[in-house]
Design a protein around this motif. Structure first.
Motif, PDB file in Angstrom:
ATOM      1  N   UNK A  22       8.775   4.241  -4.660  1.00 56.71           N
ATOM      2  CA  UNK A  22       8.790   4.387  -3.210  1.00 56.71           C
ATOM      3  C   UNK A  22       8.091   3.223  -2.512  1.00 56.71           C
ATOM      4  N   UNK A  23       6.910   2.866  -2.997  1.00 56.29           N
ATOM      5  CA  UNK A  23       6.163   1.777  -2.384  1.00 56.29           C
ATOM      6  C   UNK A  23       6.874   0.447  -2.550  1.00 56.29           C
ATOM      7  N   UNK A  24       7.501   0.263  -3.702  1.00 55.37           N
ATOM      8  CA  UNK A  24       8.238  -0.985  -3.926  1.00 55.37           C
ATOM      9  C   UNK A  24       9.386  -1.122  -2.941  1.00 55.37           C
TER      10      UNK A  24
ATOM     11  N   UNK B 269       8.159  -2.237   0.318  1.00 55.88           N
ATOM     12  CA  UNK B 269       7.760  -3.635   0.299  1.00 55.88           C
ATOM     13  C   UNK B 269       8.981  -4.554   0.386  1.00 55.88           C
TER      14      UNK B 269
ATOM     15  N   UNK C  36       2.872   2.659   4.837  1.00 53.36           N
ATOM     16  CA  UNK C  36       2.604   4.089   4.658  1.00 53.36           C
ATOM     17  C   UNK C  36       2.636   4.516   3.215  1.00 53.36           C
ATOM     18  N   UNK C  37       3.518   3.914   2.399  1.00 53.32           N
ATOM     19  CA  UNK C  37       3.664   4.379   1.025  1.00 53.32           C
ATOM     20  C   UNK C  37       2.865   3.530   0.051  1.00 53.32           C
ATOM     21  N   UNK C  38       1.914   2.758   0.569  1.00 50.35           N
ATOM     22  CA  UNK C  38       1.216   1.830  -0.323  1.00 50.35           C
ATOM     23  C   UNK C  38      -0.234   2.250  -0.548  1.00 50.35           C
ATOM     24  N   UNK C  39      -0.714   1.886  -1.702  1.00 47.59           N
ATOM     25  CA  UNK C  39      -2.122   2.154  -2.004  1.00 47.59           C
ATOM     26  C   UNK C  39      -3.005   1.267  -1.145  1.00 47.59           C
ATOM     27  N   UNK C  40      -4.249   1.667  -1.009  1.00 47.97           N
ATOM     28  CA  UNK C  40      -5.136   0.995  -0.063  1.00 47.97           C
ATOM     29  C   UNK C  40      -5.289  -0.482  -0.363  1.00 47.97           C
ATOM     30  N   UNK C  41      -5.322  -0.796  -1.635  1.00 51.59           N
ATOM     31  CA  UNK C  41      -5.568  -2.188  -1.967  1.00 51.59           C
ATOM     32  C   UNK C  41      -4.370  -3.061  -1.573  1.00 51.59           C
ATOM     33  N   UNK C  42      -3.190  -2.586  -1.920  1.00 51.74           N
ATOM     34  CA  UNK C  42      -1.989  -3.335  -1.550  1.00 51.74           C
ATOM     35  C   UNK C  42      -1.891  -3.431  -0.041  1.00 51.74           C
TER      36      UNK C  42
ATOM     37  N   UNK D  10      -4.317  -3.380   2.149  1.00 49.55           N
ATOM     38  CA  UNK D  10      -5.267  -4.338   2.708  1.00 49.55           C
ATOM     39  C   UNK D  10      -4.789  -5.764   2.466  1.00 49.55           C
TER      40      UNK D  10
ATOM     41  N   UNK E 191      -1.745  -6.811   2.020  1.00 52.67           N
ATOM     42  CA  UNK E 191      -0.584  -7.126   2.852  1.00 52.67           C
ATOM     43  C   UNK E 191      -0.993  -7.300   4.305  1.00 52.67           C
TER      44      UNK E 191
ATOM     45  N   UNK F 295      -3.469   5.192  -7.699  1.00 52.24           N
ATOM     46  CA  UNK F 295      -3.056   4.024  -8.471  1.00 52.24           C
ATOM     47  C   UNK F 295      -2.190   3.123  -7.649  1.00 52.24           C
TER      48      UNK F 295
ATOM     49  N   UNK G  77       0.793   0.729  -6.184  1.00 54.87           N
ATOM     50  CA  UNK G  77       2.232   0.971  -6.034  1.00 54.87           C
ATOM     51  C   UNK G  77       2.992   0.497  -7.258  1.00 54.87           C
TER      52      UNK G  77
ATOM     53  N   UNK H 229       8.496  12.195  -3.083  1.00 58.61           N
ATOM     54  CA  UNK H 229       7.988  11.120  -2.231  1.00 58.61           C
ATOM     55  C   UNK H 229       8.841  10.979  -0.963  1.00 58.61           C
TER      56      UNK H 229
ATOM     57  N   UNK I 240       2.534  12.019  -2.537  1.00 58.81           N
ATOM     58  CA  UNK I 240       2.209  11.486  -1.209  1.00 58.81           C
ATOM     59  C   UNK I 240       2.763  12.340  -0.093  1.00 58.81           C
TER      60      UNK I 240
ATOM     61  N   UNK J 287       1.786  11.030   3.348  1.00 57.97           N
ATOM     62  CA  UNK J 287       1.885   9.585   3.548  1.00 57.97           C
ATOM     63  C   UNK J 287       2.371   9.198   4.925  1.00 57.97           C
TER      64      UNK J 287
ATOM     65  N   UNK K  97      -2.467   7.865  -1.645  1.00 58.79           N
ATOM     66  CA  UNK K  97      -3.040   6.525  -1.583  1.00 58.79           C
ATOM     67  C   UNK K  97      -4.356   6.523  -0.834  1.00 58.79           C
TER      68      UNK K  97
ATOM     69  N   UNK L  64      -9.984  -0.335  -7.035  1.00 58.21           N
ATOM     70  CA  UNK L  64      -9.763  -1.758  -6.816  1.00 58.21           C
ATOM     71  C   UNK L  64      -9.957  -2.550  -8.092  1.00 58.21           C
TER      72      UNK L  64
ATOM     73  N   UNK M   8      -0.700  -5.118  -6.330  1.00 54.10           N
ATOM     74  CA  UNK M   8      -0.508  -5.144  -4.878  1.00 54.10           C
ATOM     75  C   UNK M   8       0.307  -6.332  -4.475  1.00 54.10           C
ATOM     76  N   UNK M   9      -0.258  -7.500  -4.479  1.00 59.80           N
ATOM     77  CA  UNK M   9       0.559  -8.675  -4.198  1.00 59.80           C
ATOM     78  C   UNK M   9       0.542  -9.539  -5.432  1.00 59.80           C
TER      79      UNK M   9
END
Ligand SMILES: Nc1ncnc2c1ncn2[C@@H]1O[C@H](COP(=O)(O)OP(=O)(O)OP(=O)(O)O)[C@@H](O)[C@H]1O
Ligand SMILES: Nc1ncnc2c1ncn2[C@@H]1O[C@H](COP(=O)(O)OP(=O)(O)OP(=O)(O)O)[C@@H](O)[C@H]1O
Ligand SMILES: [Mg+2]
Ligand SMILES: [Mg+2]
Lengths: 312, 298, 263, 263, 298
Positions: free
Chosen positions: B163-165, B168, B189-195, B197, B199, E67, E69, E109, E186, E189, E219, E275, E282-283
């Motif tokens: 979903x997150x992919x 993106x 919305x569907x991304x983890x906090x780290x991704x 941040x 992005x 975890x 994305x 999701x 989620x 989400x 997330x 993290x 993430x990226x």
């Protein structure tokens, strides 16, 4: 009127006979309709139903073989072939002393005789034995395209050649604005075929009296139709086939009379109406054998036709 | 009622801020929206989704939109993109009516990838529509995919993505167009906090270079404060702008910004305002009533 | 010009153009061939003369068409459900259904006459055979094209196979079913006409459109033949309109082929 | 029993059962009616005798079928794009396309013979007419049923109408197009056979399947008639198999009717 | 490598916690998953999505899954629900293999509402499948709709809903079944923070009554800590359990819990761990490289 009511009324005690026609009701069925109109079937103790053809007209022999009808109208050589296929058919009377199927040509068509057909295109019913007969007899070949019961192509195309009943199509063609056509008649090529009445053989064997009575009324009907007043028969034909116009009915009847199709082209009176000649059947069987459509000896005249049911 | 001009952080948003402002990038005048009720065939009888609202956004502004679920955020974005028409009022984007001559990209709330295209072709879709030459397309595609961290999934089909992919890829597709106006509907919305941040920081970096005007719908107050130059808080039923706040945190905003006292204070304050706009929003029943909701299985 | 108006004007204009073209074509033909493409006045005349008879024939054929169509819709819906219910059933039965469609009606017409008899029953059967297949193919395709995520929902809900079929696949296949119905609606009247031509009965002088066509054709009454075909077309359009109406009723609230008015 | 095995066994078992049923039916008929349903040995005999001729005929008909089918696929694809390109165009043209489908082939046979000429050209044209419509209806429906969200994407991207049509609607309509193709594939050989029956030509003594059928029918060679129909079926199955294969190639990676193997 | 047993809050998760624990609600043994690569027709050549992992969850546990994305969270839930089959290893749910005899609900999701059903009928879908009588169905539907605050949208079609509304309908649909095992991917989400918090609290209240076992992908670390009795932190490529943490915050957890120092400390700590699991997630590219990404329009 009154006769009509009588005919529709009681059917008790009458033997039911269904007749499959080979086409929509037309003067070629004059014998049936005259006898029906005059009440002669009924007089003979028969309750006769005439079933119009159309597409079923193409499968008269199957209809008879499967017992959906006891009697039908057809063409003799084709019927011989079907008999060979194992259909329980018996040819019991002539409708036409010569089958009126011919080739129609425009008057100015360079084709004057059968050999000229070589390389031409003809609209005809594939499977018609006459086509094979021609190819063999004159060592010619031609292209066949399927017959579709219409003369439109003939009218529109001055080079067109097609199969037709010469007691009907010429009228339609001239009505359509084209000049009267010429004919190549099958019998002129030596193709000596009858228009016939065919009976289910098993039924005929079990009901000889009914069949005899039927044929007697039928022959009487033809005689009267050709020589008497056809008005009532024509009314019935119009009822069963609303597209019959008075002009057409009159034309077609006159053609049958003029061409002596029913009485015989060399006949002097009506005595041959319905008569079948076993010798001609032998010729027809020979044609089939020569074309290798039936093995020699497979068909015997006395098994395929009978004159036993005709009036004395 | 529509706009609660509010002094906040340094200054309230509004036309009075700068002398002779540049022509607005986005302008809404008395725009309202109601949907035809699908049951009643007659004229619109449903209550309006957006009340008549006025809004002016200058070029280069990064505007975050906050508001409870169903308050009309996506509807607002659809109106701006020209995908829906207002029931009343006028909208101009870059001086044009929506959908005409504007250079805009819209990251929808759903990923809406084309299932028959692989990830790389999906990212190129909008570029193809603009007839960007193949080489340039490839360059931007590579860059955008790298940005969202999906370079290694370029040959996958959408149905093979998480979903997150998917979201993106959708973001990459929009960014690759390098638009003048960017509408983003909960892109993270569907991304983890780290991704998220990461992005967010990338987005700010690109914004610094490309200076598009952004309308960014999010449910994360922290994200709104971190990213935006201005925050709109929408109130529901009907949707209207309850608060229009300017965020005067210094640029460049970095990881350290998130730890600054100013930032944390702003987040807390916006949160409080957001919670205040519609006390009965979110869940329709008070806890007492809802505790008699789904009962134990028989 | 106003788009609304255009939507009415353009079809009308095209229609007028076609009529004019027809008429021009008629006159451009060699006189001996003109009868092949009757002029409009000849057509009108044919309708005047044969109108009442054609109405009666149309009633016959329309009834047969409706019966065959309804039968095909019902059987196709059931057959498609059966086919979609399992890969095994599909692998086993689909070829025979295809085979059914591949029966050349023209060839079996005589056999039908001999078994079923000429007239209404045969005509209905042939109409059924002609309209059945597009319905089955479309509906089955619809039942199989269900959204993977929805399938997951039902699997998660431990739906029985029949529940998946009736509560998920069936509604999801409705747009496909209606596509099939639209094809069938167009085929049905013309199929019934053809069937009547092949296996109809003219007993009692009560002809359907096919028998009428056969007779007109044999008698070279070309304007009447065209009139007959036109009547068949009108029946087809009427049936299509009815199907489109029902389709709208069933689908417009939720299916994307009927856009939500958002403007 | 192993499911894999069953998938092969069950169709075979059913096939055997049907053959047995056929044979039993044949023998249960009154001897005078047996010809209606030839026994299997009669069928085999017919294939033995007429096999070579049927093969030649099948080649003719298959070529015409393929030509008509390909033509229909190409024209239908273009016509559908045109129809889907605007409501106005659709409202204006769709009725005529329907009308085209409603032309009773049986009635226009004489006109075809005159204007197009008997034989291959007419046969191809009739096959085209028969297969065209299911293709157009399905493809147009597919082009119109595109996902609303995807349409929004293209509108947002300021796609030109032709881009929306070619880059969005066309690929989205592929599953519908293939459904139409599958129907057309089944109709094409049998349509070509029927066409040959109506407007064929025996030029050079080389008959197609339809003329062969006519011949066999006139000569009452019922087993050979059945054999002819069966050959038509085989052509149909071959074409369907080809279409299904292409459909798999084009769709299996992304369309939900070809599930992702997740197990 | 799979499980980093970690002492956290009060105690690390694991079999050693309680004497003679109840039979597990969920149990995974050496479960791994790889997808067949769609390009290579042969046997699976793609890298595994889930590494062999072991996991035991007791009845009534509320487990949050965190975890990056694409790390395999949804895949894990699909395996548990029986919608996907593991490439290796065994799974038992309530003592049964997945998909057989278990009483489970799964909030996907995506909302996956049936477009031809109105909201109320969508909520009833799963109840219909279970042949719940009509009256009971209506009762539960009303309660569930009220819970998610959509009682007034009961007669709308899905395409008339906002994104967050759709997800809430999906949640209502699952909750109405009152299952023994609840998988949530989620679910919040697409919701604003306030609705999220409200629903979280509701969820806890229902859990307290119904005591289902929950696996809750989110997330939001704050949400995870607030809701869960246990938190799994997944690491990507291949997916594996990097941390398995027990959250020993007292019940009932209320609005005040969110302000407690314990809570805030836990959130910070879990965030840090999250993290740390995959620094390059993430990226895919470091900021330096990505700053040369989408370049100004020509
Ligand atoms: N059918 C498939 N074929 C190939 N790869 C797949 C398939 N489904 C998922 N994947 C891959 O497996 C990985 C895990 O996917 P999953 O959906 O479990 O991620 P997730 O943790 O739920 O991510 P998100 O938070 O983005 O939803 C992803 O990299 C995804 O691309
Ligand atoms: N086509 C429509 N017909 C009727 N009502 C609609 C339609 N589209 C949206 N709505 C309603 O309009 C309101 C606003 O919807 P919108 O999608 O703008 O909300 P949102 O703020 O984006 O919410 P979310 O955060 O949940 O995405 C909602 O109550 C929704 O139900
Ligand atoms: Mg929204
Ligand atoms: Mg996921």
């Amino acid at each position: 009127g009154k006769k009509d009511a009588a005919r529709e009324g009681a059917s008790d005690g009458l033997t039911k006979i269904t007749v499959q026609l080979d086409w929509f009701p037309e003067p070629e069925h004059g014998g049936f309709y005259q006898a029906l109109a005059r009440g002669w079937f009924r007089e003979a103790g028969l309750d006769v139903t005439l079933v119009p053809g159309g597409q079923q007209g193409l499968i008269v022999n199957q209809v008879i073989a499967t017992g959906r009808a006891q009697i039908g109208q057809g063409e003799s050589v084709t019927t011989l072939l079907d008999t060979h296929k194992g259909f329980p058919l018996l040819q019991v009377a002539a409708v036409f002393q010569n089958d009126p199927s011919v080739f129609l040509l425009h008057a100015d068509n360079p084709v004057r005789d059968f050999p000229d057909l070589d390389g031409r295109r003809i609209m005809a019913r594939p499977g018609w034995v006459f086509l094979d007969f021609l190819k063999q007899k004159y060592a010619i070949d031609f292209t066949v395209i399927p017959f579709n019961f219409s003369v439109s192509n003939f009218i529109a195309d001055p080079t067109f050649i097609q199969q037709g009943f010469y007691i009907a199509e010429p009228y339609i063609i001239t009505q359509g604005g084209a000049p009267a056509p010429r004919f190549l008649k099958a019998w002129d090529a030596g193709y000596d075929s009858y228009g016939v009445l065919i009976a289910n053989r098993d039924w005929a064997e079990k009901n000889p009296a009914a069949l005899r009575a039927f044929l007697a009324a039928y022959i009487r009907g033809w005689d009267d139709y050709l020589h008497g007043d056809p008005t009532e028969a024509h009314e019935l034909m119009k009822r069963d086939n609303p597209k019959n116009s008075d002009g057409f009915l009159a034309f077609s009847r006159q053609m049958i009379i003029d061409e002596k199709l029913v009485v015989g082209r060399d006949a002097t009176d009506s005595s041959r109406i319905g008569r079948l000649d076993p010798a001609r059947f032998a010729t027809q069987i020979k044609i089939l054998e020569d074309l290798k459509l039936t093995p020699p000896g497979a068909l015997q005249v006395e098994k395929v036709m009978s004159t036993a049911f005709l009036p004395e | 009622m529509p706009v609660t001009s509010s002094s906040f952080a340094v200054s309230p948003a509004g036309a009075a801020t700068a002398p002779a402002p540049p022509p607005p990038a986005l302008r809404l005048e008395q725009v309202s929206k109601r949907f035809r009720s699908s049951d009643a065939p007659g004229p619109a009888s449903a209550p309006p989704v957006l009340a008549p609202l006025d809004l002016t956004i200058s070029p280069g502004e990064f505007v975050a939109v906050l508001g409870p679920s169903g308050c009309g955020k996506s509807t607002l974005l659809r109106l701006l993109s020209g995908l829906a028409e207002p029931s009343a009022g006028t909208i101009t984007i870059d001086g044009h009516p929506p959908g005409q001559g504007d250079d805009l990209a819209y990251v929808f709330q759903d990923a809406t990838l084309l299932p028959w295209l692989r990830v790389d072709a999906n990212v190129e879709t909008l570029l193809r529509l603009r007839r960007v030459p193949a080489a340039e397309r490839a360059r931007r595609r590579e860059a955008a995919l790298a940005l969202v961290g999906l370079a290694d999934r370029a040959r996958a089909y959408p149905r093979q993505l998480s979903g997150g992919q998917k979201m993106r890829v959708s973001l990459a597709r929009a960014l690759a167009t390098e638009p003048r106006v960017l509408l983003l509907d909960e892109p993270f919305g569907a991304l983890d906090e780290m991704t998220r941040d990461r992005l967010g920081e990338e987005l700010l970096a690109i914004h610094a270079r490309q200076r598009w005007t952004a309308l960014f719908v999010t449910h994360s107050v922290a994200e709104a404060v971190f990213l935006a130059t201005r925050i709109l808080v929408l109130a529901p039923r009907p949707g209207r702008i309850a608060h229009d706040l300017r965020v005067e945190l210094p640029y460049p905003r970095t990881h350290d910004t998130r730890r600054s006292a100013d930032y944390l204070r702003l987040v807390a304050e916006v949160s409080a305002r957001l919670r205040a706009v519609d006390p009965e929003s979110g869940t329709g029943v008070p806890p007492a009533a809802s505790s008699s909701a789904p009962s134990p299985a028989p | 010009m106003n788009a609304r108006l255009l939507r009415w004007l353009l079809p009308l204009a095209l229609f007028a153009l076609l009529l004019a073209g027809w008429q021009a074509l008629h006159h451009s033909l060699a006189p001996s061939r003109r009868f092949l493409l009757p002029s409009l006045s000849q057509l009108a005349e044919a309708f005047r003369i044969h109108g009442p008879a054609l109405l009666v024939a149309a009633r016959h054929t329309a009834l047969a068409a409706l019966a065959g169509f309804a039968l095909a819709a019902a059987v196709a819906a059931l057959a498609s459900l059966l086919l979609a219910s399992s890969n095994l059933v599909r692998a086993t039965l689909y070829p025979y259904l295809m085979g059914l469609q591949m029966v050349p009606i023209i060839i079996i017409a005589p056999i039908l006459i001999l078994w079923v008899g000429p007239g209404a029953p045969s005509v209905i059967l042939v109409t059924f055979l002609i309209t059945f297949f597009p319905l089955v193919v479309n509906t089955t395709q619809g039942l199989l094209s269900v959204d993977r995520a929805h399938l997951d929902l039902f699997r998660m809900g431990r739906a029985a196979r029949w529940q998946e079929l009736l509560l998920l696949r069936a509604p999801a296949a409705l747009p496909y079913f209606f596509t099939g119905l639209r094809i069938a609606a167009i085929l049905a009247p013309i199929g019934a006409l053809t069937a009547d031509y092949l296996v109809g009965s003219s007993s009692g002088g009560r002809l359907g459109l096919g028998m009428s066509a056969l007779l007109f054709s044999a008698r070279n009454e070309i304007p009447a033949l065209y009139a007959t075909a036109l009547v068949g077309c009108v029946l087809g359009f009427a049936l299509v309109a009815a199907v489109s109406g029902i389709s709208w009723l069933v689908l417009h609230r939720w299916h994307d082929s009927y856009p939500l008015s958002d403007k």
